[in-house]
Write an enzyme that holds these catalytic residues in place. Structure first.
Site, PDB file in Angstrom:
ATOM      1  N   GLU A   4       0.983  -1.472  -0.195  1.00  0.00           N
ATOM      2  CA  GLU A   4       0.364  -0.393  -0.311  1.00  0.00           C
ATOM      3  C   GLU A   4       0.863   1.456   0.186  1.00  0.00           C
ATOM      4  OE1 GLU A   4      -1.285   2.960   0.463  1.00  0.00           O
ATOM      5  OE2 GLU A   4      -2.649   3.021   1.819  1.00  0.00           O
TER       6      GLU A   4
ATOM      7  N   GLU B 276       4.225   8.590  -3.935  1.00  0.00           N
ATOM      8  CA  GLU B 276       4.656   7.720  -2.784  1.00  0.00           C
ATOM      9  C   GLU B 276       6.318   6.896  -3.292  1.00  0.00           C
ATOM     10  OE1 GLU B 276       2.381   6.503   0.191  1.00  0.00           O
ATOM     11  OE2 GLU B 276       1.583   8.877   0.951  1.00  0.00           O
TER      12      GLU B 276
END
Length: 697
Positions: A144, A153
């Site tokens: 995740e 990210e």
């Protein structure tokens, strides 16, 4: 061990050295993290669990041991899901040490220590082999690593490395794939976050139209995504020009490339208009068949399905480099360029009679260089600030107030960052106008942006920029004249909380020797306002989780609480409340006033009192905001714009963040037979410029 941290105080403007404990950064990181929000995201958690169960089953059906690699494990939740689904062993990787320590405790508390190994490293540093961190490569990859933009990210380089070094070829992946969707829209409101619109000013000698300089008009802006809760954007604020199309997809079960590239789709507008904005979101399939799907689609795309509220994944607003008029049915090409961490868009029109070879030539001309701001405005102002400068009704209020205070012989000094006030004052006939922009004198050189603006409007010799801080102002800067009108919005780029703009008061105090005895200060005063509210969803980011899908994550709750108690819970935090609906449980209350006609006093300003709760609901916290009083009966609010009905629904200033003080315990006023009240104590320390507050339910 203590550390001295230097910081510029946003309210007083002074440089301070603060003694902080060695855990300060870590507590900040935990207190402001979104772990609670993710643990409350029921839809995400259920879909991950379903996907992990299915992946473990597929591996077991092949007669293989299920070895899981969980990158960015956080609390260890996904590894525990895998272990409880029958995985033989899980390697849970977490680079943030305090989080890795918490994961070890959570895994142990839930009885999975023999099945899960927590590795406190970056995944690119993990080794595989008999003496390595992992005994063998994994055959199930669970991650995740996504943000609102999907790749922001560093998901792509992480996947790329994992496929090369950490997982088997043909491994199962949860999620299995992601798709990014786009829709072309026209929206004056969202476009106002990217560029400066012309400003009309009715002066003594007719109407003047102030225009932005050409370098600002043609600037592509910056590539950073504008992520917002699109579900709070009313459909009346935008017009869809195309259907929703899939822009690109990523299969996480196969090797992933992170190198810069581009994707191209053909669009046909469903109606004519001005193409300005690309709205984007993504979904993830947790399994190869796509039966287990988790989507970020906004309300108008899936109107029948219940929307899961989440703050860790929202939707994206991208600004096209320039506005393109488009016609219904014409052929367009939308190109998405990306590097490892960000995406940006271009729109091109197909040429008439274009064939396949022309299309390929078109594609060859696509550059994947990231857009660069050349006008400086996009480096100095954030998107809400552009919106604020473009807000015509707000500008009208300042014009109205200026007309009341300006005279033909006025000598004006404006202290605010990137403000139109000096230009408005000149257009309304002020004799001499000077301006100071104290926040970022050395950074990005804001005076160059304003010199270009003055030049575009033939004002180069009319308005003078003083490149000095207020405390260094000299009579020579003002041509030895006294200031008769001191102006401020006030707005400063360093402000995070509403009262940080009280820096104007400190600047006014610093220049007091240069003010005429009968000086007019605009705004003449400010007030701090407060109201008790119940949030529809925002409360989740501070709410303990306890158990998540049957796993005990209390350790995480305690960790967040400790970090909040370290400092943050005694402070308010900034949130743009137009994105986070709430209802008022009390009347708005003015709690402090600040008189700008006088210098900052040496003593504290404080108040105590209580507010009655008028409606049923859960008191999640208090919202605080500032109002600036410009002239008689003319004020601007940075917070509540209106209370719209009996239910207490609130409309908030969309250009400002309001301060939210979350209560540590929630009072539920379901029965109002006995009046319930919240008592408060609010103190403004004039030496530090900080506001301390305490609420008791």
């Amino acid at each position: 061990m203590k550390t001295f941290c230097g910081r510029a105080n946003p309210t007083t403007g002074s440089m301070e050295w603060l003694e902080e404990g060695e855990d300060y950064d870590y507590h900040q990181e935990i207190a402001r993290s979104r772990y609670a929000d993710m643990l409350h995201d029921k839809d995400r958690n259920v879909k991950y669990y379903q996907g992990i169960r299915a992946a473990v089953s597929r591996v077991k059906e092949r007669g293989e041991k299920a070895i899981v690699l969980d990158i960015g494990t956080g609390t260890g939740l996904l590894s525990m899901m895998a272990a409880s689904a029958g995985a033989d062993f899980c390697y849970a990787i977490e680079v943030f040490k305090p989080m890795a320590n918490a994961a070890v405790k959570i895994v142990e508390k839930n009885g999975f220590s023999n099945k899960i190994k927590v590795i406190n490293k970056h995944s690119t540093e993990v080794t595989v082999g008999p003496d390595g961190d992992m005994q063998c490569r994994a055959n199930i990859l669970v991650t995740e690593l996504f943000d609102t933009e999907l790749i922001g990210e560093g998901a792509l380089p992480t996947y790329e490395h994992a496929h090369k070094y950490l997982v088997q070829e043909g491994c199962e992946a949860v999620p299995h794939r992601a798709r990014v969707y786009v829709q072309l829209v026209e929206s004056k409101r969202m476009w106002s976050w990217k560029k400066l619109f012309p400003v009309r000013v009715e002066g003594e000698d007719g109407e003047k139209i102030l225009v932005p300089p050409s370098e600002m008009e043609n600037c592509p802006g910056v590539p950073s995504v504008c992520d917002i809760q699109l579900n709070q954007m009313p459909s009346s604020d935008f017009s869809t020009l195309s259907d929703v199309v899939t822009m690109f997809s990523v299969d996480f079960s196969k090797p992933v490339q992170s190198a810069s590239t581009y994707y191209r789709v053909q669009l046909e507008p469903v109606k004519s208009g001005k193409a300005q904005i690309v709205l984007s979101w993504w979904d993830i399939d947790m399994d190869p068949s796509g039966m287990i799907n988790c989507t970020m689609a906004p309300y108008w795309v899936k109107p029948t399905s219940a929307l899961q509220w989440r703050d860790h994944w929202m939707q994206c607003v991208y600004f096209l480099p320039r506005e393109e008029p488009v016609l219904q049915g014409e052929k367009l090409y939308l190109t998405a360029c990306r590097d490892e961490y960000s995406v940006w868009y271009n729109l091109q029109k197909a040429r008439e009679g274009e064939n396949k070879a022309d299309e390929e030539e078109h594609e060859a001309g696509v550059g994947v260089e990231s857009p660069v701001c050349r006008c400086r405005a996009h480096l100095l102002w954030n998107r809400p600030r552009f919106g604020e400068l473009n807000d015509q009704s707000r500008t009208r209020r300042y014009l109205e107030a200026l007309r009341e205070v300006l005279k033909a012989d006025s000598v004006c000094l404006c202290i605010s960052d990137g403000s139109l006030l000096p230009v408005l004052a000149h257009c309304l006939g002020a004799k001499q106008v000077e301006c100071m922009q104290p926040s970022r004198i050395d950074l990005y050189h804001p005076h160059e942006l304003w010199q270009a603006f003055f030049k575009a409007n033939h004002l180069e010799d009319k308005i003078k920029i003083i490149e000095a801080r207020p405390e260094l102002l000299k009579p020579s800067h003002l041509e030895d004249k006294k200031i008769s009108v001191l102006l401020g919005e006030p707005f400063f780029t360093t402000s995070l909380l509403p009262w940080h703009n009280l820096y104007f008061w400190y600047a006014r105090t610093a220049v007091s020797t240069h003010l005429a005895s009968n000086v007019t200060v605009l705004p003449h005063s400010a007030s701090l306002h407060m109201m008790i509210v119940e949030f529809q969803d925002l409360w989740r980011i501070r709410s303990p989780c306890g158990t998540c899908e049957g796993f005990d994550v209390q350790t995480m709750d305690d960790m967040i609480k400790d970090s909040l108690n370290f400092r943050e819970s005694k402070e308010a935090e900034p949130h743009p409340l137009w994105e986070y609906p709430c209802k008022s449980l009390s009347e708005p209350r003015e709690v402090l006033t600040f008189d700008f006609t006088k210098t900052v006093p040496q003593h504290w300003l404080g108040t105590e009192g209580s507010v009655k709760l008028l409606r049923k609901g859960k008191s999640h916290g208090a919202v605080l905001w500032m109002e600036y009083h410009l002239a008689a009966n003319i004020s601007v609010s940075t917070g509540l714009v209106q209370l719209s009905n009996e239910k207490g629904n609130c409309e908030w200033n969309p250009h400002c963040k309001q301060a939210v003080y979350f209560f540590s315990s929630v009072i539920e006023s379901e029965i109002l037979s006995e009046p319930t009240a919240v008592t408060y104590a609010i103190n403004f320390d004039t030496k530090t410029g900080e506001i301390a507050m305490d609420f008791k339910l």
